[in-house]
Design an enzyme around this catalytic site. Structure first.
Site, PDB file in Angstrom:
ATOM      1  N   LYS A   1       0.847  -1.200   0.000  1.00  0.00           N
ATOM      2  CA  LYS A   1       0.000   0.000   0.000  1.00  0.00           C
ATOM      3  C   LYS A   1       0.878   1.244   0.000  1.00  0.00           C
ATOM      4  CE  LYS A   1      -3.801  -2.451   2.018  1.00  0.00           C
ATOM      5  NZ  LYS A   1      -4.304  -3.096   3.205  1.00  0.00           N
TER       6      LYS A   1
ATOM      7  N   GLN B   1      -5.214  -2.277   9.232  1.00  0.00           N
ATOM      8  CA  GLN B   1      -4.958  -3.565   8.574  1.00  0.00           C
ATOM      9  C   GLN B   1      -5.513  -4.716   9.426  1.00  0.00           C
ATOM     10  OE1 GLN B   1      -3.383  -3.968   5.427  1.00  0.00           O
ATOM     11  NE2 GLN B   1      -4.166  -6.035   5.716  1.00  0.00           N
TER      12      GLN B   1
ATOM     13  N   ASP C   1     -11.763   1.779   3.272  1.00  0.00           N
ATOM     14  CA  ASP C   1     -11.998   0.343   3.083  1.00  0.00           C
ATOM     15  C   ASP C   1     -13.501   0.041   2.974  1.00  0.00           C
ATOM     16  OD1 ASP C   1      -9.839  -1.341   2.793  1.00  0.00           O
ATOM     17  OD2 ASP C   1      -9.425  -1.489   4.940  1.00  0.00           O
TER      18      ASP C   1
END
Ligand code: NDP
Length: 283
Positions: free
Chosen positions: A53, A97, A120
């Site tokens: 990322k 994460q 997300d």
């Protein structure tokens, strides 16, 4: 023999487009976009995802803020960090994460992220918006799949779509996006009886299970479009999907490879969501 859907090439194209957009805006004096990524613990797969990322951010011109926290992090500390990022006007996206260490309640942590920085699309209000079709952010993996279908002119309308897997982050939102494009959608899971009978009906089959080579050629209709979300390791520790690629490709009309398919597109969609947030915020 199926056409191999090239996720890598499409992801590059999308990232190049975003990068040009960022450059133009920043050259004209706009603030640089920023994505904050929080990693708790030392899970090796998560470390790779976070590194990738960061690489994507650098490639595009997004400022990447990394927060690497120890396994013993307390929930209060993590939530305090998220709240400070929520308030920071120079931060456009916040990503925690997953998975988190077992000592931390994932639901409570995700709920702390401001919905307008939830790149997300995991926060419950954003999940609800996806149901209504009014979302700001699309969930990255299903959005990546939809981009691939569009790029290859694969029309969803009226098609039998079968999604294997019903997780909150992949299976369920995937089904919603296919439904929004007027597919006739069936969701399968571990309690589905006669899985092969259902998958064989699919014009578009999406496998999101996490079991190496679960989908074999006899489970696939001739000419089906097969999308493999799975990311597994085979007995030789080689990355592989949920689909028995070598045999299924002989039957399918289109198929995504692993690696080079859905995974890279998921990353590109995260960048796209970050830029969506940034554009809303710099207005
Ligand atoms: P989860 O473990 O959360 O969900 C797996 C789903 O598969 C569950 O709904 C489960 O059913 C179902 N399932 C398990 N066994 C079977 C079976 N034998 N037959 C039918 N259904 C079954 O996984 P995720 O959705 O998070 O991820 C799925 C896969 O996709 C993983 O390999 C993951 O690594 C990968 N992934 C890839 C991404 C990418 O960018 N390419 C992004 C995210 C995930 P039940 O609900 O009944 O337990």
């Amino acid at each position: 023999m199926a056409i191999i859907i090239d996720g890598k090439l499409l992801a590059q194209k999308i990232k190049a487009g975003i990068s040009a957009e960022v450059k133009t805006a920043v050259d004209s004096g706009k603030r640089v976009p920023a994505l904050a990524v929080i990693l708790v613990g030392d899970d090796s797969a998560s470390q790779i995802y976070v590194r990738n990322k960061k690489k994507d951010c650098e490639e595009i011109g997004i400022r990447s803020l990394e927060f690497l926290l120890g396994n013993d992090t307390k929930i209060e500390e993590l939530i305090a960090l998220i709240e400070s990022l929520n308030k920071d006007d120079t931060v456009d996206g916040i990503l925690v994460q997953l998975p988190l260490p077992k000592t931390l309640d994932e639901k409570q942590v995700i709920a702390a992220i401001s919905p307008d920085k939830d790149v997300d699309a995991f926060v419950s209000s954003n999940v609800g918006q996806i149901m209504l079709g009014t979302q700001i952010f699309l969930p990255c993996t299903p959005a990546g799949v939809m981009e691939m279908l569009a790029e290859y002119n694969i029309d969803v309308e009226g098609k039998e779509c079968v999604v294997v897997g019903r997780s909150n982050i992949v299976g369920k939102p995937m089904a919603m996006l296919l439904l929004a494009k007027n597919g006739t959608v069936t969701i399968c899971h571990s309690r589905t009886k006669s899985l092969a009978e259902v998958t064989k009906r699919a014009d578009i089959l999406v496998a999101a299970v996490g079991k190496a080579k679960l989908i074999t050629a006899d489970m696939v209709k001739d000419g089906a479009v097969v999308i493999d979300v799975g990311m597994n390791r085979d007995s030789n520790n080689k990355l592989c999907g949920d689909v028995d690629f070598d045999n299924v490709k002989e039957k399918a009309s289109y198929i995504t490879p692993v690696p080079g398919g859905v995974g890279v597109m998921t990353r590109a969609m995260l960048m796209k969501n970050t830029i969506t947030s940034w554009k809303r915020r710099i207005k």
